[in-house]
Design a protein around this motif. Sequence first.
Motif, PDB file in Angstrom:
ATOM      1  N   ARG A   1       9.112 -13.233  -8.737  1.00 53.17           N
ATOM      2  CA  ARG A   1       8.447 -11.935  -8.712  1.00 53.17           C
ATOM      3  C   ARG A   1       7.012 -12.277  -8.660  1.00 53.17           C
ATOM      4  O   ARG A   1       6.649 -13.056  -9.533  1.00 53.17           O
ATOM      5  N   TYR A   2       6.350 -11.701  -7.791  1.00 53.62           N
ATOM      6  CA  TYR A   2       4.889 -11.885  -7.407  1.00 53.62           C
ATOM      7  C   TYR A   2       4.384 -10.436  -7.911  1.00 53.62           C
ATOM      8  O   TYR A   2       4.327  -9.606  -7.062  1.00 53.62           O
ATOM      9  N   VAL A   3       3.376 -10.485  -8.872  1.00 54.36           N
ATOM     10  CA  VAL A   3       2.510  -9.526  -9.320  1.00 54.36           C
ATOM     11  C   VAL A   3       1.352  -9.584  -9.116  1.00 54.36           C
ATOM     12  O   VAL A   3       0.665 -10.709  -9.285  1.00 54.36           O
ATOM     13  N   GLY A   4       0.716  -8.850  -8.036  1.00 58.11           N
ATOM     14  CA  GLY A   4      -0.858  -9.018  -7.607  1.00 58.11           C
ATOM     15  C   GLY A   4      -1.525  -8.030  -8.020  1.00 58.11           C
ATOM     16  O   GLY A   4      -1.393  -6.874  -7.749  1.00 58.11           O
ATOM     17  N   LEU A   5      -2.949  -8.199  -8.670  1.00 62.84           N
ATOM     18  CA  LEU A   5      -3.666  -7.304  -8.931  1.00 62.84           C
ATOM     19  C   LEU A   5      -5.184  -7.325  -8.087  1.00 62.84           C
ATOM     20  O   LEU A   5      -5.617  -8.748  -7.865  1.00 62.84           O
ATOM     21  N   ASP A   6      -5.724  -6.204  -7.797  1.00 61.19           N
ATOM     22  CA  ASP A   6      -7.059  -6.187  -7.067  1.00 61.19           C
ATOM     23  C   ASP A   6      -7.789  -4.858  -7.372  1.00 61.19           C
ATOM     24  O   ASP A   6      -6.798  -3.880  -7.338  1.00 61.19           O
ATOM     25  N   VAL A   7      -9.018  -4.837  -7.595  1.00 62.19           N
ATOM     26  CA  VAL A   7      -9.845  -3.462  -7.686  1.00 62.19           C
ATOM     27  C   VAL A   7      -9.948  -2.962  -6.392  1.00 62.19           C
ATOM     28  O   VAL A   7     -10.390  -1.793  -6.420  1.00 62.19           O
ATOM     29  N   ASP A   8      -9.743  -3.709  -5.321  1.00 62.96           N
ATOM     30  CA  ASP A   8     -10.287  -3.124  -4.052  1.00 62.96           C
ATOM     31  C   ASP A   8      -8.922  -2.662  -3.059  1.00 62.96           C
ATOM     32  O   ASP A   8      -8.106  -3.377  -2.885  1.00 62.96           O
ATOM     33  N   PRO A   9      -8.843  -1.449  -3.021  1.00 66.57           N
ATOM     34  CA  PRO A   9      -7.559  -0.682  -2.464  1.00 66.57           C
ATOM     35  C   PRO A   9      -7.335  -1.280  -1.252  1.00 66.57           C
ATOM     36  O   PRO A   9      -6.505  -1.511  -0.694  1.00 66.57           O
ATOM     37  N   VAL A  10      -8.445  -1.559  -0.293  1.00 63.31           N
ATOM     38  CA  VAL A  10      -8.682  -2.162   1.191  1.00 63.31           C
ATOM     39  C   VAL A  10      -7.946  -3.335   1.269  1.00 63.31           C
ATOM     40  O   VAL A  10      -6.797  -3.569   1.592  1.00 63.31           O
ATOM     41  N   ASN A  11      -8.272  -4.186   0.159  1.00 56.41           N
ATOM     42  CA  ASN A  11      -7.573  -5.635   0.131  1.00 56.41           C
ATOM     43  C   ASN A  11      -6.125  -5.420  -0.562  1.00 56.41           C
ATOM     44  O   ASN A  11      -5.429  -6.118   0.198  1.00 56.41           O
ATOM     45  N   VAL A  12      -5.972  -4.724  -1.224  1.00 56.75           N
ATOM     46  CA  VAL A  12      -4.560  -4.657  -1.844  1.00 56.75           C
ATOM     47  C   VAL A  12      -3.532  -4.059  -0.594  1.00 56.75           C
ATOM     48  O   VAL A  12      -2.461  -4.618  -0.288  1.00 56.75           O
ATOM     49  N   GLY A  13      -4.080  -3.251   0.248  1.00 56.91           N
ATOM     50  CA  GLY A  13      -3.341  -2.788   1.301  1.00 56.91           C
ATOM     51  C   GLY A  13      -3.082  -3.947   2.435  1.00 56.91           C
ATOM     52  O   GLY A  13      -1.914  -4.113   3.008  1.00 56.91           O
ATOM     53  N   PHE A  14      -4.040  -4.599   2.646  1.00 58.75           N
ATOM     54  CA  PHE A  14      -4.193  -5.661   3.828  1.00 58.75           C
ATOM     55  C   PHE A  14      -3.258  -6.677   3.224  1.00 58.75           C
ATOM     56  O   PHE A  14      -2.205  -7.248   4.020  1.00 58.75           O
ATOM     57  N   ALA A  15      -3.300  -7.410   2.088  1.00 63.79           N
ATOM     58  CA  ALA A  15      -2.538  -8.191   1.337  1.00 63.79           C
ATOM     59  C   ALA A  15      -1.053  -7.612   1.627  1.00 63.79           C
ATOM     60  O   ALA A  15       0.028  -8.701   1.706  1.00 63.79           O
ATOM     61  N   SER A  16      -0.745  -6.661   1.156  1.00 61.44           N
ATOM     62  CA  SER A  16       0.687  -6.114   1.092  1.00 61.44           C
ATOM     63  C   SER A  16       1.105  -6.158   2.470  1.00 61.44           C
ATOM     64  O   SER A  16       2.572  -6.529   2.615  1.00 61.44           O
ATOM     65  N   GLN A  17       0.674  -5.670   3.436  1.00 60.53           N
ATOM     66  CA  GLN A  17       1.028  -5.768   4.954  1.00 60.53           C
ATOM     67  C   GLN A  17       1.191  -7.385   5.283  1.00 60.53           C
ATOM     68  O   GLN A  17       2.345  -7.664   5.879  1.00 60.53           O
ATOM     69  N   ARG A  18       0.227  -7.975   4.880  1.00 62.77           N
ATOM     70  CA  ARG A  18       0.408  -9.420   5.605  1.00 62.77           C
ATOM     71  C   ARG A  18       1.423 -10.252   4.688  1.00 62.77           C
ATOM     72  O   ARG A  18       2.239 -10.855   5.517  1.00 62.77           O
ATOM     73  N   LEU A  19       1.909  -9.789   3.459  1.00 59.56           N
ATOM     74  CA  LEU A  19       3.157 -10.560   2.889  1.00 59.56           C
ATOM     75  C   LEU A  19       4.288 -10.099   3.213  1.00 59.56           C
ATOM     76  O   LEU A  19       5.068 -10.685   3.607  1.00 59.56           O
TER      77      LEU A  19
END
Length: 280
Positions: A24-42
């Motif tokens: 299980r990989y839990v990733g946190l970030d304060v930047d919503p743009v980067n959370v969205g980008f990383a989510s799609q990338r993964l």
Amino acid sequence: MLDCTLGRGGHAMLIAPRLGSTGRYVGLDVDPVNVGFASQRLRDSAVACRLDLVKANFTTAGRVLEELGVGKVDMVLADLGFASNQMDDAQRGFSFGVEAPLDMRLDPDLTDTAADLVNALPERELADLIYRYGEERLSRRIARNIVEARRQTPIKTTSTLATLVRRAYGPRGRSQRIDPATRTFMALRIAVNAELQALENLLAMIPKLLKADGRMAVISFHSLEDRMVKQAFVKLSQDGLAQRLTRKPATAGDEELATNPRSRSAKLRAIRWTPNGADE
């Protein structure tokens, strides 16, 4: 795995595939743009492990894990640098290389920008901030220039602030190894995003985050951060709660420096949470 600073998902792309279908990989970030980008990338890479990617500051890591139904974790990573897209986006105001709004917020939901601090803080407080967070020896002269300038008109752009800082250095500023504005901009970014307070909170949470034999690694990019991490890890080691896996920080080698010049100031320190220190 708890990734405190997900960014664009670079570390996640290397680590998540190694966790397997039961991981299980839990990733946190304060930047919503980067959370969205990383989510799609993964998800495009079809990693097998479960992904929980959350817009959150790592100061709330304990609460986020609890809400996800996760207890302690096996690994924690905190890369304290900010993503290249944030640095390169002129509208974010991190760089003084182009004309841009003086913003510097990593989290767009934050209220105060760098312009707010520059235009509102009393001269002494502004000087202290620049000295404390930027280790800038000309902080008082810089603060004086800023206060004199803002009496005429508010300081709203990166280029205006950079010019005021360079003016404090005079002609000798042209011979500096780095641009004279660098330390002042760093100080303001740290203050706007409360970066050192966040790091202090994260280091204090270590006993609540790591399982017995769990590992934690922190990548810092300036001396203030690295000093805090080193002191915290040394204290845990002296108290018999952790084993230091890096007596000296790991740094980028020649090959990485050639392909990623921004890694030149990165320092990685790591510990293993020892069983007798585990808070079971």
